[in-house]
Design an enzyme around this catalytic site. Sequence first.
Site, PDB file in Angstrom:
ATOM      1  N   THR A   1       0.866  -1.186   0.000  1.00 20.84           N
ATOM      2  CA  THR A   1       0.000   0.000   0.000  1.00 20.84           C
ATOM      3  C   THR A   1       0.897   1.227   0.000  1.00 20.84           C
ATOM      4  O   THR A   1       2.003   1.183   0.527  1.00 20.84           O
ATOM      5  CB  THR A   1      -0.887  -0.027   1.266  1.00 20.84           C
ATOM      6  OG1 THR A   1      -1.828  -1.067   1.127  1.00 20.84           O
ATOM      7  CG2 THR A   1      -1.591   1.294   1.517  1.00 20.84           C
TER       8      THR A   1
ATOM      9  N   ARG B   1     -15.072  -5.998  -0.091  1.00 23.62           N
ATOM     10  CA  ARG B   1     -14.414  -5.653   1.180  1.00 23.62           C
ATOM     11  C   ARG B   1     -13.698  -4.293   1.032  1.00 23.62           C
ATOM     12  O   ARG B   1     -13.001  -4.037   0.070  1.00 23.62           O
ATOM     13  CB  ARG B   1     -13.400  -6.726   1.542  1.00 23.62           C
ATOM     14  CG  ARG B   1     -12.601  -6.428   2.814  1.00 23.62           C
ATOM     15  CD  ARG B   1     -11.252  -5.799   2.509  1.00 23.62           C
ATOM     16  NE  ARG B   1     -10.398  -5.661   3.690  1.00 23.62           N
ATOM     17  CZ  ARG B   1      -9.278  -4.952   3.727  1.00 23.62           C
ATOM     18  NH1 ARG B   1      -8.863  -4.304   2.653  1.00 23.62           N
ATOM     19  NH2 ARG B   1      -8.557  -4.870   4.821  1.00 23.62           N
ATOM     20  N   VAL B   2     -13.889  -3.439   2.006  1.00 19.78           N
ATOM     21  CA  VAL B   2     -13.202  -2.148   1.993  1.00 19.78           C
ATOM     22  C   VAL B   2     -12.332  -2.059   3.245  1.00 19.78           C
ATOM     23  O   VAL B   2     -12.791  -2.373   4.345  1.00 19.78           O
ATOM     24  CB  VAL B   2     -14.226  -0.986   1.962  1.00 19.78           C
ATOM     25  CG1 VAL B   2     -13.519   0.350   2.110  1.00 19.78           C
ATOM     26  CG2 VAL B   2     -15.027  -1.021   0.657  1.00 19.78           C
ATOM     27  N   GLY B   3     -11.089  -1.652   3.057  1.00 17.96           N
ATOM     28  CA  GLY B   3     -10.168  -1.535   4.194  1.00 17.96           C
ATOM     29  C   GLY B   3     -10.155  -0.131   4.766  1.00 17.96           C
ATOM     30  O   GLY B   3     -11.093   0.656   4.577  1.00 17.96           O
ATOM     31  N   ASP B   4      -9.067   0.184   5.471  1.00 21.43           N
ATOM     32  CA  ASP B   4      -8.962   1.499   6.125  1.00 21.43           C
ATOM     33  C   ASP B   4      -8.519   2.611   5.185  1.00 21.43           C
ATOM     34  O   ASP B   4      -8.780   3.787   5.449  1.00 21.43           O
ATOM     35  CB  ASP B   4      -7.959   1.402   7.282  1.00 21.43           C
ATOM     36  CG  ASP B   4      -6.565   1.010   6.781  1.00 21.43           C
ATOM     37  OD1 ASP B   4      -6.460   0.067   5.964  1.00 21.43           O
ATOM     38  OD2 ASP B   4      -5.580   1.640   7.204  1.00 21.43           O
TER      39      ASP B   4
ATOM     40  N   THR C   1      -0.801   2.005   7.066  1.00 23.80           N
ATOM     41  CA  THR C   1      -0.724   0.803   6.244  1.00 23.80           C
ATOM     42  C   THR C   1      -0.701  -0.421   7.145  1.00 23.80           C
ATOM     43  O   THR C   1      -0.073  -0.405   8.210  1.00 23.80           O
ATOM     44  CB  THR C   1       0.523   0.795   5.331  1.00 23.80           C
ATOM     45  OG1 THR C   1       0.625  -0.493   4.712  1.00 23.80           O
ATOM     46  CG2 THR C   1       1.802   1.094   6.098  1.00 23.80           C
ATOM     47  N   GLY C   2      -1.401  -1.466   6.741  1.00 22.91           N
ATOM     48  CA  GLY C   2      -1.436  -2.682   7.558  1.00 22.91           C
ATOM     49  C   GLY C   2      -2.792  -3.358   7.440  1.00 22.91           C
ATOM     50  O   GLY C   2      -3.541  -3.102   6.495  1.00 22.91           O
TER      51      GLY C   2
ATOM     52  N   GLY D   1      -6.168  -3.631   7.533  1.00 21.63           N
ATOM     53  CA  GLY D   1      -7.142  -2.544   7.546  1.00 21.63           C
ATOM     54  C   GLY D   1      -8.212  -2.646   8.615  1.00 21.63           C
ATOM     55  O   GLY D   1      -8.597  -1.637   9.218  1.00 21.63           O
TER      56      GLY D   1
HETATM   57  N1  ASP Z   1      -4.477  -1.192   4.888  1.00 20.84           N
HETATM   58  C1  ASP Z   1      -4.690  -1.839   3.625  1.00 20.84           C
HETATM   59  C2  ASP Z   1      -6.021  -2.541   3.651  1.00 20.84           C
HETATM   60  O1  ASP Z   1      -6.337  -3.166   4.657  1.00 20.84           O
HETATM   61  C3  ASP Z   1      -3.627  -2.823   3.265  1.00 20.84           C
HETATM   62  C4  ASP Z   1      -2.209  -2.414   3.572  1.00 20.84           C
HETATM   63  O2  ASP Z   1      -1.951  -1.307   4.015  1.00 20.84           O
HETATM   64  O3  ASP Z   1      -1.316  -3.221   3.344  1.00 20.84           O
HETATM   65  O4  ASP Z   1      -6.710  -2.532   2.676  1.00 20.84           O
END
Ligand code: ASP
Length: 313
Positions: free
Chosen positions: A183, A211-214, A234-235, A237
């Site tokens: 990301t 699916r929607v992340g952060d 990032t991580g 979500g």
């Molecule tokens: N945060 C992002 C998500 O969950 C993925 C990522 O940052 O690696 O969609």
Amino acid sequence: MKFLIICYLLVFSNIILSQSQGKYTIVIHGGAGYIPADISQNVKDAYLQALSDALNIGRKILESGGTSLDAVEQVIRFFEDDSIFNAGKGAVFTAEGTHELDASIMNGKDLSCGAVAGVKTIKNPISLSRLVMEKTPHVLFTGEGAYKLGKKFGVDIVNNHYFDVVKRYEQWKKKHDENVKGTVGCVAIDEYGNIAAGTSTGGLTDKWAGRVGDSPLINAGTYANNKTCGVSCTGQGELFIRNTVAFNVSALMEYKGLSLQEAAEEIINRLPEGSGGLIAVDKDGNYVFVFNTSSMLRGIANAEGKFETAIWK
Ligand code: ASP
């Protein structure tokens, strides 16, 4: 006498101007994860090269008096066009073998913000996010509505297969998420004291359709406020959404008087080991990279001549 007062004012205003002139800080990330320490020199060089190219794009904009919003948008566009990152071109595959992209951007000057989620044909989701922020009364557009908006504003539209990249296909087929999440994000403060933050992603490999992340969620994955700081996360979500991570960094600074470093550590330390991290810049140009993974692709440039990129802790 009048003449003397005018001379005094001119000199004084110049001093003020020259103090703020040219001051900027920009930080970037290309995802937090577990990149093995023994990756090949070629891969390592490719990451570091992409990070410095991205930093240079932002640095040039800010050095020549451009805005933090322009720097954030252009840096993220660059990442989105580079298939080594999980954003734009290099977006991961969903469980259905397609690509759904998320992005957001925020202006710390007035808390205006824009985002898109689950877009399948928008080449540069960060630019459409900015258009949402600047040209609509809304904050977040999804799927079909976002596509229509993109068409209306004339952004580049591509076929979903444009995002098919062999490396990502193999990761998906082997059902193993890669160590580098990929990301991307950027946070900057410009010489006018305005902070902007943005994040863009393809999400998680094999995520369920829809699916929607952060990353497209203001307050979770992205936040900016000139009173405090700008943040891009990032991580995993879901954890960042549940813990309102980006906003909490700002809130801890504003309500509790914590420094940027203290605030960022406070919130990331509450997340399980290995869940990710964030980059942030405060209103005085201080910056942090805080992550609980072994690596985070990252970089920083500022007006004092600092220009650094890194992968591991
Ligand atoms: N945060 C992002 C998500 O969950 C993925 C990522 O940052 O690696 O969609």
